[in-house]
Motif scaffolding. Sequence first.
Motif, PDB file in Angstrom:
ATOM      1  N   ASP A  98       0.803  -1.042   0.074  1.00  0.00           N
ATOM      2  CA  ASP A  98      -0.078  -0.034   0.026  1.00  0.00           C
ATOM      3  C   ASP A  98       0.881   1.241  -0.005  1.00  0.00           C
ATOM      4  OD1 ASP A  98       0.489   0.969   2.773  1.00  0.00           O
ATOM      5  OD2 ASP A  98      -0.485  -1.008   3.567  1.00  0.00           O
ATOM      6  N   THR A  99       0.227   2.391  -0.208  1.00  0.00           N
ATOM      7  CA  THR A  99       0.957   3.626  -0.226  1.00  0.00           C
ATOM      8  C   THR A  99       0.609   4.467   1.102  1.00  0.00           C
ATOM      9  OG1 THR A  99      -0.886   4.687  -1.549  1.00  0.00           O
ATOM     10  CG2 THR A  99       0.838   3.841  -2.799  1.00  0.00           C
ATOM     11  N   GLY A 100       0.399   3.787   2.098  1.00  0.00           N
ATOM     12  CA  GLY A 100      -0.208   4.210   3.439  1.00  0.00           C
ATOM     13  C   GLY A 100       0.886   5.159   4.148  1.00  0.00           C
ATOM     14  N   ILE A 101       0.626   5.411   5.488  1.00  0.00           N
ATOM     15  CA  ILE A 101       1.430   5.953   6.102  1.00  0.00           C
ATOM     16  C   ILE A 101       2.639   5.410   6.591  1.00  0.00           C
ATOM     17  CG2 ILE A 101      -0.398   7.223   7.337  1.00  0.00           C
ATOM     18  CD1 ILE A 101      -0.529   5.602   9.608  1.00  0.00           C
ATOM     19  N   GLY A 102       2.848   3.976   6.717  1.00  0.00           N
ATOM     20  CA  GLY A 102       4.102   3.373   6.706  1.00  0.00           C
ATOM     21  C   GLY A 102       4.139   3.192   8.192  1.00  0.00           C
ATOM     22  N   ILE A 103       5.192   2.472   8.457  1.00  0.00           N
ATOM     23  CA  ILE A 103       5.826   2.195   9.897  1.00  0.00           C
ATOM     24  C   ILE A 103       7.132   2.499  10.175  1.00  0.00           C
ATOM     25  CG2 ILE A 103       5.938   0.043  11.492  1.00  0.00           C
ATOM     26  CD1 ILE A 103       3.942  -1.389   9.801  1.00  0.00           C
ATOM     27  N   ALA A 104       7.471   3.049  11.265  1.00  0.00           N
ATOM     28  CA  ALA A 104       8.640   3.468  11.827  1.00  0.00           C
ATOM     29  C   ALA A 104       9.701   2.444  11.779  1.00  0.00           C
ATOM     30  CB  ALA A 104       8.678   4.270  13.113  1.00  0.00           C
TER      31      ALA A 104
ATOM     32  N   LEU B 152       9.446  -2.015  13.495  1.00  0.00           N
ATOM     33  CA  LEU B 152       9.093  -3.148  12.275  1.00  0.00           C
ATOM     34  C   LEU B 152       9.026  -4.435  13.165  1.00  0.00           C
ATOM     35  CD1 LEU B 152      10.941  -2.060   9.140  1.00  0.00           C
ATOM     36  CD2 LEU B 152       8.351  -2.308   9.757  1.00  0.00           C
ATOM     37  N   GLU B 153      10.146  -4.726  13.892  1.00  0.00           N
ATOM     38  CA  GLU B 153      10.332  -6.078  14.662  1.00  0.00           C
ATOM     39  C   GLU B 153       9.183  -6.128  15.681  1.00  0.00           C
ATOM     40  OE1 GLU B 153      14.316  -6.280  16.177  1.00  0.00           O
ATOM     41  OE2 GLU B 153      15.149  -6.195  14.058  1.00  0.00           O
ATOM     42  N   ARG B 154       8.547  -5.199  16.039  1.00  0.00           N
ATOM     43  CA  ARG B 154       7.726  -5.406  17.090  1.00  0.00           C
ATOM     44  C   ARG B 154       6.076  -5.344  16.698  1.00  0.00           C
ATOM     45  NH1 ARG B 154       8.271  -1.563  22.033  1.00  0.00           N
ATOM     46  NH2 ARG B 154       6.795  -3.336  22.885  1.00  0.00           N
ATOM     47  N   ILE B 155       5.834  -5.120  15.547  1.00  0.00           N
ATOM     48  CA  ILE B 155       4.356  -5.155  15.072  1.00  0.00           C
ATOM     49  C   ILE B 155       3.546  -6.272  15.249  1.00  0.00           C
ATOM     50  CG2 ILE B 155       4.960  -3.391  13.427  1.00  0.00           C
ATOM     51  CD1 ILE B 155       4.667  -5.434  11.237  1.00  0.00           C
ATOM     52  N   PHE B 156       4.361  -7.537  15.469  1.00  0.00           N
ATOM     53  CA  PHE B 156       3.606  -8.837  15.738  1.00  0.00           C
ATOM     54  C   PHE B 156       3.475  -9.178  17.084  1.00  0.00           C
ATOM     55  CE2 PHE B 156       5.668  -9.254  11.224  1.00  0.00           C
ATOM     56  CZ  PHE B 156       4.474  -9.724  10.486  1.00  0.00           C
ATOM     57  N   GLU B 157       4.043  -8.127  17.874  1.00  0.00           N
ATOM     58  CA  GLU B 157       3.852  -8.616  19.208  1.00  0.00           C
ATOM     59  C   GLU B 157       2.134  -8.250  19.651  1.00  0.00           C
ATOM     60  OE1 GLU B 157       6.344  -6.124  21.747  1.00  0.00           O
ATOM     61  OE2 GLU B 157       8.345  -6.951  20.539  1.00  0.00           O
TER      62      GLU B 157
ATOM     63  N   GLU C 154       3.441 -23.555   8.467  1.00  0.00           N
ATOM     64  CA  GLU C 154       4.913 -23.589   8.139  1.00  0.00           C
ATOM     65  C   GLU C 154       5.552 -22.788   6.859  1.00  0.00           C
ATOM     66  OE1 GLU C 154       6.012 -27.656   7.267  1.00  0.00           O
ATOM     67  OE2 GLU C 154       4.618 -28.463   9.012  1.00  0.00           O
ATOM     68  N   ALA C 155       4.642 -21.445   6.533  1.00  0.00           N
ATOM     69  CA  ALA C 155       5.150 -20.278   6.028  1.00  0.00           C
ATOM     70  C   ALA C 155       5.685 -19.236   6.816  1.00  0.00           C
ATOM     71  CB  ALA C 155       3.837 -19.870   5.189  1.00  0.00           C
ATOM     72  N   THR C 156       6.102 -18.326   6.033  1.00  0.00           N
ATOM     73  CA  THR C 156       6.829 -17.263   6.975  1.00  0.00           C
ATOM     74  C   THR C 156       6.151 -15.712   6.236  1.00  0.00           C
ATOM     75  OG1 THR C 156       8.442 -16.650   4.945  1.00  0.00           O
ATOM     76  CG2 THR C 156       9.126 -18.194   6.741  1.00  0.00           C
ATOM     77  N   ILE C 157       6.046 -14.979   7.248  1.00  0.00           N
ATOM     78  CA  ILE C 157       5.649 -13.478   6.991  1.00  0.00           C
ATOM     79  C   ILE C 157       6.670 -12.401   7.233  1.00  0.00           C
ATOM     80  CG2 ILE C 157       4.373 -13.276   9.351  1.00  0.00           C
ATOM     81  CD1 ILE C 157       2.012 -11.445   7.770  1.00  0.00           C
ATOM     82  N   SER C 158       6.821 -11.567   6.125  1.00  0.00           N
ATOM     83  CA  SER C 158       7.768 -10.442   6.569  1.00  0.00           C
ATOM     84  C   SER C 158       7.259  -9.196   6.322  1.00  0.00           C
ATOM     85  CB  SER C 158       8.999 -10.671   5.860  1.00  0.00           C
ATOM     86  OG  SER C 158       8.740 -10.747   4.282  1.00  0.00           O
ATOM     87  N   VAL C 159       7.630  -7.997   6.676  1.00  0.00           N
ATOM     88  CA  VAL C 159       7.065  -6.502   6.290  1.00  0.00           C
ATOM     89  C   VAL C 159       8.461  -5.816   6.000  1.00  0.00           C
ATOM     90  CG1 VAL C 159       7.149  -6.172   8.964  1.00  0.00           C
ATOM     91  CG2 VAL C 159       5.744  -4.893   7.317  1.00  0.00           C
ATOM     92  N   LYS C 160       8.235  -4.816   5.228  1.00  0.00           N
ATOM     93  CA  LYS C 160       8.820  -3.790   4.564  1.00  0.00           C
ATOM     94  C   LYS C 160       8.112  -2.505   4.647  1.00  0.00           C
ATOM     95  CE  LYS C 160      12.405  -6.416   2.030  1.00  0.00           C
ATOM     96  NZ  LYS C 160      12.886  -6.546   0.591  1.00  0.00           N
ATOM     97  N   SER C 161       8.649  -1.617   5.078  1.00  0.00           N
ATOM     98  CA  SER C 161       7.887  -0.138   5.315  1.00  0.00           C
ATOM     99  C   SER C 161       8.803   1.046   5.809  1.00  0.00           C
ATOM    100  CB  SER C 161       6.927  -0.373   6.602  1.00  0.00           C
ATOM    101  OG  SER C 161       6.133   0.510   6.523  1.00  0.00           O
ATOM    102  N   GLU C 162       8.536   2.011   5.258  1.00  0.00           N
ATOM    103  CA  GLU C 162       8.898   3.368   5.440  1.00  0.00           C
ATOM    104  C   GLU C 162       7.921   4.453   5.591  1.00  0.00           C
ATOM    105  OE1 GLU C 162      12.300   6.242   3.341  1.00  0.00           O
ATOM    106  OE2 GLU C 162      11.630   4.149   2.578  1.00  0.00           O
ATOM    107  N   PRO C 163       8.162   5.032   6.861  1.00  0.00           N
ATOM    108  CA  PRO C 163       7.202   6.275   6.934  1.00  0.00           C
ATOM    109  C   PRO C 163       6.824   7.204   5.819  1.00  0.00           C
ATOM    110  CG  PRO C 163       8.596   6.123   9.019  1.00  0.00           C
ATOM    111  CD  PRO C 163       9.088   5.202   7.778  1.00  0.00           C
ATOM    112  N   GLY C 164       5.505   7.340   5.532  1.00  0.00           N
ATOM    113  CA  GLY C 164       4.954   8.385   4.435  1.00  0.00           C
ATOM    114  C   GLY C 164       5.088   7.599   3.054  1.00  0.00           C
ATOM    115  N   LYS C 165       5.823   6.187   2.962  1.00  0.00           N
ATOM    116  CA  LYS C 165       5.825   5.653   1.637  1.00  0.00           C
ATOM    117  C   LYS C 165       5.302   4.286   1.584  1.00  0.00           C
ATOM    118  CE  LYS C 165      10.266   7.935   0.516  1.00  0.00           C
ATOM    119  NZ  LYS C 165      11.638   8.096   0.123  1.00  0.00           N
ATOM    120  N   GLY C 166       4.648   3.980   2.467  1.00  0.00           N
ATOM    121  CA  GLY C 166       3.789   2.658   2.224  1.00  0.00           C
ATOM    122  C   GLY C 166       4.481   1.456   3.114  1.00  0.00           C
ATOM    123  N   THR C 167       3.537   0.389   3.039  1.00  0.00           N
ATOM    124  CA  THR C 167       4.153  -0.898   3.689  1.00  0.00           C
ATOM    125  C   THR C 167       3.828  -2.112   2.670  1.00  0.00           C
ATOM    126  OG1 THR C 167       3.437   0.211   5.779  1.00  0.00           O
ATOM    127  CG2 THR C 167       3.538  -2.391   5.945  1.00  0.00           C
ATOM    128  N   THR C 168       4.686  -2.959   2.757  1.00  0.00           N
ATOM    129  CA  THR C 168       4.460  -4.272   2.076  1.00  0.00           C
ATOM    130  C   THR C 168       4.513  -5.435   3.114  1.00  0.00           C
ATOM    131  OG1 THR C 168       5.413  -3.372   0.175  1.00  0.00           O
ATOM    132  CG2 THR C 168       5.300  -5.909   0.186  1.00  0.00           C
TER     133      THR C 168
END
Length: 377
Positions: free
Chosen positions: A287-293, A297-302, A333-347
């Motif tokens: 997405d092109t949303g607000i992003g995550i600092a 990133l390492e804590r969003i699944f807590e 038995e799959a994996t989930i990962s996240v990439k994000s940058e504030p103001g540039k969206g999240t994947t």
Amino acid sequence: MKQPKQMPNHLSHSSRKFIVLKLLFLVGLVALLIVCGAGAYWATGFVGLTQSEFIRAVVSSFLSFVLFILIASVISRFVRPRHLELFQLLIDALRRIAKGDFNVNLDFKVEREWGQLVAGINHMAEQLQEMENMRQEFISNVSHEIQSPLTSIRGFARALQNDSLSAEDRQHYLEIIETESNRLSKISDNLLKLTSLEGKHHPFERKRYRLDQQLQQIILACEPQWLDKEIEMELDLEKVHIVADEDMMSQVWNNLLANSIKFTEPGGQIRVALHEQQGAVQVRISDTGIGIAKENLERIFERFFKEDKSRNRTTGGSGLGLSIVKKIVEMHEATISVKSEPGKGTTFTVAWPSEQADAQPDGQPGAEEQHRKRKRP
């Protein structure tokens, strides 16, 4: 010529020390037996038991045994207390752990055999303390999340008792109470769901189904939400089969898409891509949303973690959705990962390795590709 692998210095030194102590013990034991035998033989001669060698030998053997027992008892009085002290320290530590006091750290030097036991107790106490900290944090978070809507419900319920309220204000307060009640219900449902997923008896029914069709159906079900915000939805879905629990995976896609819609500004874009390469399946939701600092990133699944607590309160999030997503993905038995940058969206990327996916049911290397764009007219 390859040199043989040498043992670490601390291990070889410990082994040598252990062997030397054993040898010294055996030498001391033999010396003690000789001394006891010589003393008994001298004592029998001193009292005049020299007429019969047989009687003297019997008496000497008996006296030698008695002397050995007496001397060993005297020596043990100086050695045994240290072992008793060690036993008492270990027992006291275990009793403290049993009572819930995990701040145990046995810090004293002991022999190699006891050292492993002491290290094991220290490690057990450390792990239990970590679990206790997690439990207390979990209870604190649950209490905080429940207290917030309860405070709103109580406050607005009290305000409704005012007879001078206008019909418009009364209706507004009732809507807030309903919203907060739904929030409480959602927190409760998510807690029960997460607890069930972590249990060993959660129903888990794998079956083979079309993942691209499932994603299309979920995106269409969310259409009112993303059309209302004038979000452009782009799909790039290959025809892919997987073997998974379809209902549980629906929760994953619903949660990830809901987050993307929630945190994407009006007029933004969301792209959902599904690809298969060499048997491995990968789903990307960008997405092109607000992003995550970066630091979050390492804590969003807590559990209960919220990057922006004030923003999440207004949107009604509980901080449990991504914890549920991660648990379901790991169960498959799959994996989930996240990439994000504030103001540039999240994947978010969910991937099945080739040994876990069933991506080529027709035996063809490339399945048909769908590429669609949806816009609000």
